[in-house]
Enzyme design. Sequence first.
Site, PDB file in Angstrom:
ATOM      1  N   ASP A 166     -50.417  23.386  60.274  1.00 57.19           N
ATOM      2  CA  ASP A 166     -51.677  23.863  60.824  1.00 57.19           C
ATOM      3  C   ASP A 166     -51.431  24.211  62.290  1.00 57.19           C
ATOM      4  OD1 ASP A 166     -54.132  24.296  61.888  1.00 57.19           O
ATOM      5  OD2 ASP A 166     -55.042  22.409  61.219  1.00 57.19           O
ATOM      6  N   TYR A 171     -56.729  16.753  63.280  1.00 58.25           N
ATOM      7  CA  TYR A 171     -57.953  17.460  62.905  1.00 58.25           C
ATOM      8  C   TYR A 171     -57.596  18.802  62.300  1.00 58.25           C
ATOM      9  CZ  TYR A 171     -62.556  19.696  63.242  1.00 58.25           C
ATOM     10  OH  TYR A 171     -63.729  20.345  62.968  1.00 58.25           O
ATOM     11  N   LYS A 183     -58.044  30.544  66.289  1.00 60.30           N
ATOM     12  CA  LYS A 183     -58.169  30.564  67.744  1.00 60.30           C
ATOM     13  C   LYS A 183     -57.566  31.839  68.365  1.00 60.30           C
ATOM     14  CE  LYS A 183     -59.392  25.810  67.882  1.00 60.30           C
ATOM     15  NZ  LYS A 183     -58.952  24.595  67.239  1.00 60.30           N
TER      16      LYS A 183
HETATM   17  C1  LIG Z   1     -59.666  24.112  65.906  1.00 57.22           C
HETATM   18  C2  LIG Z   1     -58.793  23.627  64.824  1.00 57.22           C
HETATM   19  C3  LIG Z   1     -59.163  23.743  63.477  1.00 57.22           C
HETATM   20  C4  LIG Z   1     -60.517  24.206  63.043  1.00 57.22           C
HETATM   21  O1  LIG Z   1     -60.778  25.498  63.411  1.00 57.22           O
HETATM   22  P1  LIG Z   1     -62.310  26.002  63.469  1.00 57.22           P
HETATM   23  O2  LIG Z   1     -62.187  27.449  63.759  1.00 57.22           O
HETATM   24  O3  LIG Z   1     -62.965  25.193  64.552  1.00 57.22           O
HETATM   25  O4  LIG Z   1     -62.917  25.718  62.135  1.00 57.22           O
HETATM   26  C5  LIG Z   1     -58.238  23.386  62.511  1.00 57.22           C
HETATM   27  N1  LIG Z   1     -57.038  22.921  62.848  1.00 57.22           N
HETATM   28  C6  LIG Z   1     -56.648  22.778  64.130  1.00 57.22           C
HETATM   29  C7  LIG Z   1     -55.285  22.277  64.433  1.00 57.22           C
HETATM   30  C8  LIG Z   1     -57.529  23.118  65.153  1.00 57.22           C
HETATM   31  O5  LIG Z   1     -57.132  22.936  66.422  1.00 57.22           O
END
Ligand SMILES: *Cc1c(COP(=O)(O)O)cnc(C)c1O
Length: 426
Positions: free
Chosen positions: A234, A139, A262
Amino acid sequence: MNKNLFEAQKCFPGGVNSPVRAFKSVGMDPLFIQKAYKSKIVDSDGREYIDYVGSWGPAILGHADETVIEAVQKKLSNGLSFGAPTTQETELANLIKEAFPHMERMRFVSSGTEATMSAVRLMRGYTGKPLIIKIDGAYHGHSDSLLASAGSGVATFGTPDSAGIPAGIVNNTLVVPFNDIEAVKKCFAEHTDQIAGIIIEPVCGNMGVVLPEDGYLEALRKITKENKALLIFDEVMTGFRACYGGVSTLKAITPDITCLGKIVGGGMPLAVYGGKKEILAMIAPDGPVYQAGTLSGNPIAVAAGIATLNKIKADKNFYVKLLTTAETLKNGIEAIAKHRNLPLKINSFGSMMTIFFSKEKEIKNYADAKTSDTKLFAAWFKKMLENGVYLAPSQFEAMFISAAHTKNDIDLTLEAADRALVLHFH
Ligand SMILES: *Cc1c(COP(=O)(O)O)cnc(C)c1O
């Protein structure tokens, strides 16, 4: 249905502002939260739970950490947003660079979704190639080209994972299973000079925690270089989770672009993408790849980020303590499962982990993760909640341990787990 949800559903689809919050996959009504402090979260009826969601990752110091709250409060009366540069943005960028030296230049945005979406545009803009490779079950937020899941077979063009996404968009996204280097080689062989690069969670967190096998990430680094394609890590979830840095730090691999979110925003909306300076030179106004944001680099979010990273940095034993707490919890649950003869698999990375209710020997990719007994997970979730422990309401999520979780929290959690794991595999 409780009244809060009833009223909320008149305003929001599912009564929530992000789908997983609706507790659909565990067949329950969500708790409405009034506040959180340290390792605890408190619902609207005043019931208190030990929290392992941690706002889905940011709350590494625990909730409402005094240092972070104080830093935010200090800034509030100066104004909430300027839409102009501040010196604090540079300060936060320099903290991030210390941890991720290959992020020579970066751009702040407001969510992980924006960070990955922009990183993919940059990757295409820099290489001039249209196709991207993503991992099945990974994701990266909800932008169109990244909401693709694997069609039948491996190394296929993606199929849209959501209504409203034209096939023409995900037709540019190739989907391969995690830990399968042959599938990646096949993509590059079949689409010579067409692949801009790979975006990957170097440790997956969004299919549950799944670790890269030895040599996998190194092989991706090699194959992307050989094909003049880029590698995006990511690390929105993994950044600052297991060390003052990310998977790139621990594996000593240098991706071309890294996405963070985050933890870097300390609980406020802030995310970032960055990489080699010649690549970031493509971003407007220096270059032709457009990306902008009214609230990007928001001063309050930046203050929360600086306070969070500084607090982590100041404590030389921060990760030793955090990982010890996580390890104690993991070992404790494994011991209970063994005692009860339950074939659980716990995958963990630093202070994040997933308990898979699966009989598979190992969980190495999304297909393995999907062998999990989600009914059993739902029963476990419900019993833990009844016993005062708030977990992520899905088998395919991670639980997050924070620096605020005490020995007592872990003991209570293990007692709850001991009561909850009176379960039977279907
Ligand atoms: C949470 C997450 C996202 C998306 O971040 P948001 O702030 O919710 O848009 C993208 N990549 C990873 C790996 C994530 O854990």
